[in-house]
Design an enzyme around this catalytic site. Structure first.
Site, PDB file in Angstrom:
ATOM      1  N   HIS A  71      -2.431  -1.113  -3.378  1.00 53.85           N
ATOM      2  CA  HIS A  71      -3.522  -0.150  -3.225  1.00 53.85           C
ATOM      3  C   HIS A  71      -3.193   1.089  -4.053  1.00 53.85           C
ATOM      4  O   HIS A  71      -2.234   1.807  -3.765  1.00 53.85           O
ATOM      5  CB  HIS A  71      -3.702   0.245  -1.762  1.00 53.85           C
ATOM      6  CG  HIS A  71      -4.006  -0.899  -0.864  1.00 53.85           C
ATOM      7  ND1 HIS A  71      -3.831  -0.836   0.504  1.00 53.85           N
ATOM      8  CD2 HIS A  71      -4.469  -2.155  -1.111  1.00 53.85           C
ATOM      9  CE1 HIS A  71      -4.188  -1.984   1.051  1.00 53.85           C
ATOM     10  NE2 HIS A  71      -4.562  -2.809   0.090  1.00 53.85           N
TER      11      HIS A  71
ATOM     12  N   SER B  99       0.856  -1.183   0.000  1.00 56.95           N
ATOM     13  CA  SER B  99       0.000   0.000   0.000  1.00 56.95           C
ATOM     14  C   SER B  99       0.888   1.227   0.000  1.00 56.95           C
ATOM     15  O   SER B  99       1.834   1.302  -0.786  1.00 56.95           O
ATOM     16  CB  SER B  99      -0.957  -0.026   1.197  1.00 56.95           C
ATOM     17  OG  SER B  99      -1.899   1.025   1.111  1.00 56.95           O
TER      18      SER B  99
ATOM     19  N   ASP C 208      -4.285  -4.958   6.115  1.00 62.64           N
ATOM     20  CA  ASP C 208      -4.485  -5.774   4.925  1.00 62.64           C
ATOM     21  C   ASP C 208      -3.284  -6.689   4.693  1.00 62.64           C
ATOM     22  O   ASP C 208      -2.135  -6.248   4.758  1.00 62.64           O
ATOM     23  CB  ASP C 208      -4.705  -4.886   3.695  1.00 62.64           C
ATOM     24  CG  ASP C 208      -5.254  -5.663   2.516  1.00 62.64           C
ATOM     25  OD1 ASP C 208      -5.881  -6.724   2.731  1.00 62.64           O
ATOM     26  OD2 ASP C 208      -5.076  -5.207   1.367  1.00 62.64           O
TER      27      ASP C 208
ATOM     28  N   MET D 295      -0.182   1.109   5.336  1.00 62.49           N
ATOM     29  CA  MET D 295      -0.930   1.385   6.554  1.00 62.49           C
ATOM     30  C   MET D 295      -2.016   0.332   6.756  1.00 62.49           C
ATOM     31  O   MET D 295      -2.649  -0.108   5.788  1.00 62.49           O
ATOM     32  CB  MET D 295      -1.575   2.777   6.460  1.00 62.49           C
ATOM     33  CG  MET D 295      -2.452   3.164   7.638  1.00 62.49           C
ATOM     34  SD  MET D 295      -1.498   3.455   9.150  1.00 62.49           S
ATOM     35  CE  MET D 295      -0.736   5.040   8.748  1.00 62.49           C
TER      36      MET D 295
END
Length: 346
Positions: free
Chosen positions: A191, A164, A288, A285
């Protein structure tokens, strides 16, 4: 309290961004109209975070990022409009040391930014927590040398990668150093907005031995191929015939408030992918990847995590490590060697 410096060549945009941030509880301690002024502002104000326009006259955002990371390493969020040129320069800025990017709605100068105020405040707040002390300089290679496996696995290995915020340079480092002869099938969940995942895949394809592409609505990934999950859709492996993995994209509800989510891909991959199976969790962050890593471990896969102290944002690797299923924790520069060793032993 988060202190920010706002950099944009448009005075209108500087005022609008500053108002959005102030309304969100972020203190704007300075602003700048170009890269040179940005460097001076960072030196003078020592902010927690910088919002940086990509395209500016004189010294642009990329050169400013490089100079700031050399002299006063500071978390930087790039503000980019979506065009092919804008996407490419955004990725160059990430390679130079910027932590993440935020897409300018409506282009370079727009009144619609206020409609995305909460998203911008959240992005700035997340980037402000990044540890950029370990970011290599722009002149330092971020990609490890290609590792040659001692032998080719009897089954093509599957590598599932989750990342991410702060992840694109790490994903690039790993994919660019994976040798084609490993015959790996690689599925990446990064992401990222859908407008950018296709450009990210094209950029990776130009520098990797693997064939890299953005995932289609339905398709297959075979040996020496990698797919990047399409922004806005979950990526689900469906079947593994021992050579190719078939997959599909879904528009199911976000998981951890993101779509694509690594947990979705990891869980589906654990159910269908043959061994050797390796999951890798990189900078980002939140949580996930952690639950998905547990599914991979239960299926006999190997789980690796980026060293949290080396990650720009430590959350994802840290929470994955806390599950107790991680088999190894490494800096990104050593990750490819570990992957090769794991699959060569299968």
């Amino acid at each position: 309290m988060v202190d920010a410096v706002v950099v944009d060549d448009s005075q209108f945009m500087r005022v609008q961004i500053a108002e959005v941030l102030k309304d969100g509880g972020i203190t704007v301690v300075g602003d700048a109209a170009n890269g040179k002024e940005a460097i001076d502002a960072v030196e003078h104000h020592d902010p927690d975070v910088v919002t940086m326009d990509v395209k500016m006259p004189g010294m642009d955002g990329i050169e400013a990022v490089e100079r700031i990371m050399e002299t006063d390493p500071t978390p930087i969020l790039m503000l980019s409009r979506y065009t092919e040129e804008g996407a490419d320069t955004t990725f160059e800025a990430l390679e130079a040391g910027a932590v993440d990017f935020f897409r300018k709605p409506g282009g370079e100068v727009s009144t619609s930014l206020v409609q995305f105020a909460d998203d911008l405040v959240e992005a700035v707040s997340v980037v402000a927590t990044a540890d950029v002390s370990a970011v290599p300089s722009a002149d330092a290679p971020r990609t490890a040398s290609v590792t040659t496996p001692q032998g080719t696995p009897t089954q093509p290995p599957t590598i599932l990668i989750a990342a991410s915020t702060g992840g694109p340079p790490e994903v690039q480092s790993i994919l660019a150093s994976l040798p084609e002869t490993l015959n790996a099938r690689v599925l990446v969940v990064q992401h990222m907005p859908g407008d950018f995942t296709d450009r990210f895949a094209e950029r990776l394809d130009s520098i990797c031995e693997l064939d890299v592409s953005e995932a289609e609505r339905a398709g297959t990934v075979g040996p020496a191929e990698a797919i990047i999950a399409q922004g806005g859709s979950h990526l689900l492996p469906r079947e593994d015939d021992g050579v190719e993995i078939s997959y599909r994209l879904t528009d199911d509800e976000p998981v951890h408030n993101v779509r694509p989510a690594a947990d979705v891909t990891f869980e589906a991959g654990a159910a269908v992918c043959t061994e050797p199976l390796v999951g890798v969790v990189l900078s980002g962050m939140g949580y996930d990847g952690a639950v998905g890593a547990e599914h991979l471990a239960e299926a006999g896969g190997t789980v690796l995590a980026q060293e949290p102290a080396e990650a720009s944002i430590a959350g994802m690797p840290k929470h994955t490590i806390e599950t107790g299923v991680v088999d190894g924790v490494f800096p990104t520069s050593e990750m490819t060697d570990e992957i090769v060793d794991i699959v060569a032993d299968e």
